[in-house]
Design an enzyme around this catalytic site. Structure first.
Site, PDB file in Angstrom:
ATOM      1  N   THR D  17       0.815  -1.226   0.000  1.00  9.04           N
ATOM      2  CA  THR D  17       0.000   0.000   0.000  1.00  9.04           C
ATOM      3  C   THR D  17       0.844   1.269   0.000  1.00  9.04           C
ATOM      4  O   THR D  17       0.311   2.368  -0.072  1.00  9.04           O
ATOM      5  CB  THR D  17      -0.931   0.029   1.237  1.00  9.04           C
ATOM      6  OG1 THR D  17      -0.124  -0.013   2.413  1.00  9.04           O
ATOM      7  CG2 THR D  17      -1.902  -1.147   1.248  1.00  9.04           C
ATOM      8  N   GLY D  18       2.173   1.142   0.082  1.00  2.76           N
ATOM      9  CA  GLY D  18       3.036   2.317   0.036  1.00  2.76           C
ATOM     10  C   GLY D  18       3.115   2.865  -1.386  1.00  2.76           C
ATOM     11  O   GLY D  18       2.631   2.255  -2.333  1.00  2.76           O
ATOM     12  N   LYS D  43      -3.605  -2.697   7.211  1.00  2.00           N
ATOM     13  CA  LYS D  43      -4.367  -2.419   5.991  1.00  2.00           C
ATOM     14  C   LYS D  43      -5.098  -3.664   5.493  1.00  2.00           C
ATOM     15  O   LYS D  43      -5.565  -3.691   4.353  1.00  2.00           O
ATOM     16  CB  LYS D  43      -3.416  -1.891   4.897  1.00  2.00           C
ATOM     17  CG  LYS D  43      -2.704  -0.584   5.249  1.00  2.00           C
ATOM     18  CD  LYS D  43      -3.617   0.621   5.125  1.00  2.00           C
ATOM     19  CE  LYS D  43      -3.045   1.874   5.780  1.00  2.00           C
ATOM     20  NZ  LYS D  43      -2.002   2.541   5.017  1.00  2.00           N
ATOM     21  N   THR D  97      14.305  -2.834  -0.374  1.00  2.00           N
ATOM     22  CA  THR D  97      14.576  -1.763   0.597  1.00  2.00           C
ATOM     23  C   THR D  97      16.064  -1.448   0.714  1.00  2.00           C
ATOM     24  O   THR D  97      16.890  -2.351   0.826  1.00  2.00           O
ATOM     25  CB  THR D  97      14.026  -2.171   1.986  1.00  2.00           C
ATOM     26  OG1 THR D  97      12.726  -2.708   1.820  1.00  2.00           O
ATOM     27  CG2 THR D  97      14.006  -0.993   2.928  1.00  2.00           C
ATOM     28  N   GLU D  98      16.383  -0.155   0.678  1.00  6.16           N
ATOM     29  CA  GLU D  98      17.755   0.311   0.930  1.00  6.16           C
ATOM     30  C   GLU D  98      17.795   0.941   2.322  1.00  6.16           C
ATOM     31  O   GLU D  98      16.757   1.143   2.943  1.00  6.16           O
ATOM     32  CB  GLU D  98      18.147   1.368  -0.094  1.00  6.16           C
ATOM     33  CG  GLU D  98      18.291   0.835  -1.497  1.00  6.16           C
ATOM     34  CD  GLU D  98      18.891   1.879  -2.433  1.00  6.16           C
ATOM     35  OE1 GLU D  98      18.566   3.062  -2.277  1.00  6.16           O
ATOM     36  OE2 GLU D  98      19.683   1.502  -3.310  1.00  6.16           O
ATOM     37  N   GLU D 209      31.375  -3.863 -10.034  1.00  7.78           N
ATOM     38  CA  GLU D 209      31.743  -2.508  -9.611  1.00  7.78           C
ATOM     39  C   GLU D 209      32.943  -2.566  -8.701  1.00  7.78           C
ATOM     40  O   GLU D 209      33.164  -3.576  -8.034  1.00  7.78           O
ATOM     41  CB  GLU D 209      30.607  -1.883  -8.779  1.00  7.78           C
ATOM     42  CG  GLU D 209      29.498  -1.299  -9.572  1.00  7.78           C
ATOM     43  CD  GLU D 209      28.314  -0.927  -8.682  1.00  7.78           C
ATOM     44  OE1 GLU D 209      28.553  -0.513  -7.537  1.00  7.78           O
ATOM     45  OE2 GLU D 209      27.187  -1.063  -9.151  1.00  7.78           O
ATOM     46  N   HIS D 247      41.008   1.119   9.568  1.00  8.03           N
ATOM     47  CA  HIS D 247      41.965   0.022   9.634  1.00  8.03           C
ATOM     48  C   HIS D 247      41.294  -1.319   9.363  1.00  8.03           C
ATOM     49  O   HIS D 247      41.769  -2.126   8.589  1.00  8.03           O
ATOM     50  CB  HIS D 247      42.607  -0.030  11.022  1.00  8.03           C
ATOM     51  CG  HIS D 247      43.548   1.087  11.270  1.00  8.03           C
ATOM     52  ND1 HIS D 247      44.698   1.273  10.541  1.00  8.03           N
ATOM     53  CD2 HIS D 247      43.510   2.093  12.170  1.00  8.03           C
ATOM     54  CE1 HIS D 247      45.340   2.334  10.995  1.00  8.03           C
ATOM     55  NE2 HIS D 247      44.626   2.863  11.985  1.00  8.03           N
TER      56      HIS D 247
END
Lengths: 377, 290, 377, 290
Positions: D17-18, D43, D97-98, D209, D247
């Site tokens: 629902t977001g 909800k 999610t981040e 990366e 370190h």
């Protein structure tokens, strides 16, 4: 170690669980100034206090000291009332049941909530299983938000945040105190929010090494209100002896719970009656053997003693030594029937032989002889 | 064959330098159990009965092939030690220690479960496959090789029945004591499942006790999955009613846990209910006679 | 959030880790009464402080204020010294290295100890791998006794109990503060026991919602000694923008770290030079787009701006809106090259078209154009 | 075929629902993904794009057959939600999610590992098997069905390369974004192993990366276990040196983590190192031409 309600509530307060304000009345106190209304609750460690009349409400219309004296005169399931917890009276809109304990079958902590709560919780659990909810807790994760949301929904809780904090606090106590049970029954919903009306906290004696200071403090509190003899039961144990008193005439000692129970069944089968039963538990040595014999023999109704030894951990040389010490110290003549086999049995039997004490290898024979002797005497 | 252990099982003993650890190591070795290493923190480099002692399980594992472990470690150190064993990929541990704090026990069992390891105990007397391997404290002279699988909560009761069987000429495939509870790694059900799958086990003897609901659950399993004869002795019928576990305990157990409830469940599952140890012998003879 | 040594040591003290007694000297303080000998340590958040001359010992033979002024005149790796921690001098018998952090490759906390410790720990790790020990920690179990015994043995620790308490405290801080690193380098063994000579504690900004009060307190402490601008960096972030300043003439904005890096590589391949780089991160909306454009454009050396958008979560309608706002507010004329595609690209492109701003679908073309324009200007 | 998801995969959306959850549900549904249920606490009973919403994962699981879940839950609730999913026996979760606290991420990953569940993420853009199923935020028009398996840390870079391949007529079996790190459930190695075993994947594109040591470890695996052609693009060669991790970070990573180290490791493992996205296309054509 079972804690008194007032001790449990002290812990509740520390962890932010709302409780009624109140104070303790000792048997030795005389004539405190009291303001009505008050709930007067006998402090005992056994259950069924409410049904036994151990809880009274004083509304000011009668003499408080009369009620208090009546309570101090009570003996609930064999336990004398030595202290009374006087609490402010609160308006209860609804009662629920809440506890965290271990589900032993599943080896996991479990959160239990009930939509009703109160004295008849077991009975209502039996009759309406759907009103009790169990939530298993992963001991490595603790209690999770979604689990709390689940029970809150089932119980129709309005004030979720307050409820969550109480459940988290109960789990924290359960964990940090090494408790085997933390129970709030009932947890009341009042116009001012939740109130823990009762508190039942059982600590794990086996965890004493982690909580020496706490255990000592709790024990001192108990000793203050109990008879010395009763308080003794919660003292640090150096042994693992379990002692049960019954109404027959045969004293039984075993070095295992299973064989102990089996021996009771056999005695029953052969028509004997057990006077008392002493299981030596995990820590067995000659001192424990001696102590067990003394405990069993101290009962005047004991006419014969049956010692059932089948050592795995338990060493027969140690046991023989204990029996010999007892024989030396004993000043009355109770016949003892010993079944001895297992670890180091050669040495044990040799020692018994030297002392001219007969031992049996067959459990049946030993049981039969002990039963027969008790019947003769 | 036998279950869980056999002639070639290589054993690590935890707490080998303690009083019990040392004595039981000696007895197991004499029986022929292949004990390859021991661990006691701070005692690394010593020897017990010719067995090298290490400070860490990892060191033992690095220096020896190890299949199973048996622990005689005292209660305060039990949790740490059990996790160390499981962490080092030893998949079967006999935990003899009693009086371990319940919060620790629950973690020990859960952790083993997460890692797919088996724990027999806590408070287990261990197990013996007569003539092959003895991993625990079962008195050796009470057993002989054969085809009866015995599982018991109580250690002593498993000796008692082992002794009775042996004295009557009936041998055992494996005799297992799972511990007196109230918490268990391996359950009656787990052991009976292994017996059911074990070619060398012809009949199963289940020794149960009042309290808890394990026998009731075992009965359900027997009914569904076990086709070998099961003979059961439930002790404690004549015992006084135990102390209450409080509301919570009563709610969890309900009407279960009595000798009657257990006997009914097992009888309903097709098990023979023995009156006493001698009756077990008679029933085995009866079945063998067929 | 990186903490200053003095902040880390405050936490150490609270958790029972022994530290030297001492006090903080601010740049604004003048002329404190000092008693030799003292170790004077510049408080900076960057590494390499020791090698940069940021640590001095005052033995009383010279003027302390001279040393202090010298330290306050230092800039270490771009960071001005604004505070000095003055500490009692201790006799060091041996130094070891101790930290708990995450092993990111294995997604697990890890305890790291080294037999030497001190400034050259990375170098000595490279040269003598055998002198560093790693112990993985199960986040659900915490650090276990046998793991502590293991490192104690490897480090030849005499006082095991004290050592165990320090490691347990370090792990507790790591866990309870949501730290990403708790490092003691060196942990000194002195005649009086262990002393944490340095303290490096990094907190996880992502955990701020659990530690609002703590973060605010630490930030206030930082603001007190820092320039406002520097302190700003540790204020609560409402966005997830990463900004890096470089020395070329092209401003780059991307809506993903991977494409951002890839764009830098492409610019390099085509002979361009990047002035600055702004990656919008996980929270992208029109305000973040606007803010990023402003940050990039504020650099005077920027001759062309390249915006690389390839939306998944990120919506092109939002991005277009941000770009249009920027165009409206902008009072100088920097050419902008926009590559726009992905989620809601139809709407985004439509908005750009209406405003007469060209967008490209091909990354190559957008990059080439931006590079060419920067070379022309 | 494809990896991890297919035409029949039944999907649960967490945080449906977001703002993002709702939009991405709409886009996934339009693409043909079989979204059967959603969860947002409080909800329950609502609908999003015709999908029923529940308060608890258990309710969703009781009412629907569910194979996988995708989460759009905000960081403070992510850990609880992930454990709820794993606890309810859903064995694959895409965690978009981040900004989840690192201590929570580590527990999420460890818990899934204990339970034998797979987590893609955190911070994953998800995955797409063109023409079959889209479980995440990959822009649909950038992909077409085919035989190239793509694995990327960065979501955006996987779109970029997907777009380039598609524009050049080269289809994909599955395109997977594992998340930008520094913590991962499924790794490059895990995904490449699945591609290696997938009959429908003919070549593998690995998008890496700078930072961390994952590509170096992946290279070791490729060398040993992968016989399909691997084409790799490592981005970040021209990036300024990143901020030090202190370190501890330097001790763990040592000399690893640079573009050079990664490229060398992959080249040594037999992978083709592409100069840029266009070079990937050329190399695929070259191999196909053979």
């Amino acid at each position: 170690m079972k804690l008194y309600e007032f001790q449990g509530k002290e812990i509740f307060k520390k962890y932010g669980i709302p409780v009624q304000s109140g104070f303790l009345i000792h048997a030795k106190d005389n004539g405190k100034d009291l303001t009505p209304p008050l709930v007067l609750k006998s402090q005992v460690l056994v259950g069924g206090r409410g049904k036994a009349g151990g809880i009274k409400i004083w509304d000011g219309s009668t003499d408080a000291s009369k009620i208090i004296n009546d309570l101090f005169a009570l003996t609930i399931q064999g336990e004398k009332v030595k202290a009374i917890l006087a609490l402010e009276k609160v308006d209860i809109l609804r009662e629920i049941y809440l506890s965290i304990t271990f589900n032993r079958g599943k080896s996991t902590p479990v959160l239990i909530v009930g939509t009703s709560g109160g004295m008849d919780i077991e009975e209502s659990a039996r009759l309406n299983k759907e009103k009790i909810y169990f939530v298993e807790i992963d001991p490595f994760l603790g209690i999770l938000e979604y689990q709390i949301r689940f029970v809150a929904k089932k119980l129709n809780i309005d004030n979720y945040l307050e409820f969550k904090n109480i459940i988290r606090a109960v789990y924290k106590i359960f964990k940090e105190y090494d408790a085997t049970l933390v129970e709030i029954n009932p947890l009341a919903i009042t116009p001012g929010g939740f109130v823990a009306i009762d508190a039942k906290v059982n600590l794990d004696d086996q965890s004493r090494f982690r909580h020496e200071e706490l255990f000592n403090k709790l024990r001192e509190e108990k000793e203050f209100i109990q008879d010395k003899k009763e308080a003794h039961a919660s003292k640090p144990k150096e042994d693992t002896i379990t002692y049960v008193s019954l109404s027959g005439d045969i004293g039984v000692i075993s070095d295992g719970a299973g064989t102990g129970l089996f021996t009771l069944d056999l005695i029953n089968e052969y028509g004997g009656k057990v006077a008392n039963f002493c299981e030596m538990g995990g820590i067995t040595n000659s001192e424990v053997m001696l102590k067990s014999l003394k405990m069993v023999a101290s009962d005047q109704s004991v006419k014969s003693i049956l010692v059932v030894l089948i050592g795995g951990f338990n060493r027969m040389d140690d046991m023989a030594e204990g029996i010999l010490k007892f024989k030396k110290e004993l000043n009355k003549d109770i016949p003892i029937f010993i079944r001895m086999c297992g670890t180091k049995e050669e040495i044990g039997k040799e020692l018994m032989k030297k002392a001219n004490i007969p031992v049996y290898d067959s459990l049946n024979i030993a049981v039969k002889k002990a039963v027969k002797k008790a019947m003769e005497n | 064959m036998s279950i869980l252990i056999n002639k070639n099982t290589k054993v690590l003993v935890l707490g080998i330098t303690g009083k019990s650890g040392r004595l039981q190591t000696e007895i197991m070795k004499r029986y022929g159990t292949n004990i390859v290493a021991g661990v006691t923190p701070g005692k690394g480099g010593k020897e017990v009965e010719g067995v090298p002692v290490y400070d860490f399980v990892k060191e033992a594992v690095n220096n020896h092939e190890i299949d199973v472990a048996i622990s005689f470690v005292p209660p305060p150190y039990a949790k740490d030690s059990c996790i160390e064993v499981t962490e080092n990929s030893i998949k079967f541990l006999v935990l003899t220690t009693e009086q371990i704090p319940e919060h620790d026990v629950v973690q020990i069992i859960k952790y083993a479960e997460n890692k797919g390891a088996r724990i027999l105990g806590p408070g287990s007397a261990g197990l013996i496959s007569p003539g092959k391997c003895k991993l625990g404290v079962h008195p050796p002279n009470m057993y002989k090789e054969g085809h009866i699988g015995v599982v018991s909560k109580s250690g002593a009761l498993s000796y008692e029945v082992g002794k009775t069987l042996t004295e009557n000429g009936i041998g055992q495939s494996t005799v297992v004591a799972i511990g007196g509870g109230p918490f268990w790694g391996l359950t009656q059900l787990n052991i009976i499942k292994l017996f059911q799958e074990d070619d060398d086990t012809k009949m199963i003897v289940l020794l149960g006790e009042i309290g808890g609901t394990m026998e009731e659950e075992t009965a359900k399993f027997i009914k569904k999955e076990v086709d070998k004869p099961v003979i059961s002795l439930i002790v404690g019928s004549s015992a006084p009613k135990g102390k209450s576990l409080g509301h919570a305990g009563a709610i969890i157990e309900g009407d279960l846990g009595t000798a009657k409830s257990k006997i009914n469940a097992l009888r309903e599952a097709g098990a023979y209910i023995a009156k006493n140890h001698m009756d077990i012998v008679e029933q085995i003879r009866k079945i063998e006679g067929k």
